[in-house]
Scaffold this active site. Structure first.
Site, mmCIF file in Angstrom:
data_model
loop_
_atom_site.group_PDB
_atom_site.id
_atom_site.type_symbol
_atom_site.label_atom_id
_atom_site.label_comp_id
_atom_site.label_asym_id
_atom_site.label_seq_id
_atom_site.Cartn_x
_atom_site.Cartn_y
_atom_site.Cartn_z
ATOM 1 N N ARG A 113 12.143 -64.489 52.417
ATOM 2 C CA ARG A 113 12.612 -64.547 51.028
ATOM 3 C C ARG A 113 14.069 -64.133 50.886
ATOM 4 N NH1 ARG A 113 8.391 -66.592 51.455
ATOM 5 N NH2 ARG A 113 6.745 -66.787 49.895
ATOM 6 N N ASP A 151 16.839 -34.997 57.419
ATOM 7 C CA ASP A 151 16.425 -34.075 56.367
ATOM 8 C C ASP A 151 15.728 -32.885 57.023
ATOM 9 O OD1 ASP A 151 15.665 -34.713 52.990
ATOM 10 O OD2 ASP A 151 15.257 -32.814 53.995
ATOM 11 N N CYS A 167 39.056 -41.601 48.801
ATOM 12 C CA CYS A 167 37.837 -40.983 49.328
ATOM 13 C C CYS A 167 37.188 -40.174 48.203
ATOM 14 C CB CYS A 167 38.147 -40.112 50.544
ATOM 15 S SG CYS A 167 38.849 -38.494 50.147
ATOM 16 N N CYS A 194 39.341 -37.601 46.626
ATOM 17 C CA CYS A 194 40.363 -38.124 45.709
ATOM 18 C C CYS A 194 39.796 -38.141 44.282
ATOM 19 C CB CYS A 194 40.743 -39.555 46.068
ATOM 20 S SG CYS A 194 41.699 -39.774 47.558
ATOM 21 N N CYS A 216 18.821 -30.870 41.213
ATOM 22 C CA CYS A 216 17.587 -31.218 40.508
ATOM 23 C C CYS A 216 16.773 -29.991 40.130
ATOM 24 C CB CYS A 216 16.730 -32.129 41.376
ATOM 25 S SG CYS A 216 17.439 -33.753 41.573
ATOM 26 N N CYS A 270 42.729 -36.686 52.290
ATOM 27 C CA CYS A 270 43.611 -37.792 52.668
ATOM 28 C C CYS A 270 44.950 -37.284 53.205
ATOM 29 C CB CYS A 270 43.836 -38.729 51.484
ATOM 30 S SG CYS A 270 42.334 -39.631 51.026
HETATM 31 ZN ZN LIG Z 1 41.073 -38.589 49.455
#
Ligand SMILES: [Zn+2]
Length: 256
Positions: free
Chosen positions: A12, A60, A173, A176, A193, A253
């Site tokens: 599909r 995890d 990133c 940023c 949560c 960066c």
């Molecule tokens: Zn950055």
């Protein structure tokens, strides 16, 4: 070459011109790491396993708790107290025994990611964590190693999705977008949560969106979340997008 069984299982999506046999082969050759197998990681992993991603690495360190079951759809009531990565691997293997699935029962950290991403040959990381500290680590390590990343988070009824293709230099990133310093001031307490609550299907939406963006990236389709923060409001069922410029003051960066 895809086997007859693969052509049948994935028929599909193979019949879609955007995927085709060539796209399916790319998915079969891909190695994807999913960090966090909770409310986002559950749907993301289920869809990626079903779609025939060749190799999935599940990271995890938690065990299944009763309060997870409201949203973490990989787990059933009888999985309480069991290792999440191991249970997730079993569930995904049942969904698709044709792919390779590796459970890493531990929390990701910088040293482990720095070693494992190249050692395992990871093509793409999904950040499905619920933890800002780890998110900054994933951002920094993936950027340094030029591994693309698809990130999502949900608080209450509000979801965020953003992707960075660090194979290409010169883009923004995560730091940023949300400078770590600023976040420290904004968020004196850890917000997740367990402290603010979350509606399950919003995690389903965002985790599915991560799987969608992952499949698009792997088959070579353009991503709507690339260098763009996609915001989803579950109460109004509304999406909006913000383009992300490179931040000249970004500490991540600036290190290159
Ligand atoms: Zn950055």
């Amino acid at each position: 070459m895809l086997s007859r069984k693969q052509l049948q299982r994935y028929s599909r999506q193979i019949m879609l011109p955007q995927v085709g046999e060539a796209g399916q082969q790319k998915l079969a050759g891909a190695k994807v790491m999913i960090v966090g197998l909770g409310g986002l990681g559950s749907p993301a992993a289920l869809y990626l396993a079903a779609a025939g991603i060749g190799e999935l690495h599940l990271v995890d360190g938690d065990r299944v708790e009763l309060s997870n079951l409201q949203r973490q759809v990989l787990y059933k009531t009888n999985h309480r107290d069991k290792d999440k990565a191991q249970v997730a691997a079993q569930q995904l293997t049942a969904a698709n025994p044709e792919i390779r699935i590796h459970a890493h029962s531990r929390m990701a950290d910088a040293a482990w990611l720095q070693a494992q991403l190249p050692a395992l040959g990871i093509d793409l990381v999904l950040d499905c964590t619920d933890n800002l500290e780890i998110r900054y680590v994933i951002n920094r390590v993936c950027r340094a190693l030029r591994v693309p990343v698809v990130m999502a988070s949900v608080r209450g009824f509000s979801g965020q999705l953003v992707s960075f293709d660090f194979r290409e230099a010169g883009g923004p990133c995560y730091a940023c977008l949300f400078p770590p310093q600023q976040r420290d001031n904004d968020l004196p307490e850890v917000e997740n949560c367990s402290t603010v609550g979350v509606i399950g299907p919003a995690l389903g939406m965002m985790g599915s969106a991560q799987a969608l963006e992952a499949i698009k990236l792997l088959v070579g389709l353009p991503l709507s979340s690339l260098n763009r923060l996609q915001l989803f409001e579950a109460e109004r069922l509304e999406w909006r997008a913000l383009a992300l410029p490179v931040n000249g003051d970004c500490p991540v960066c600036a290190t290159e």
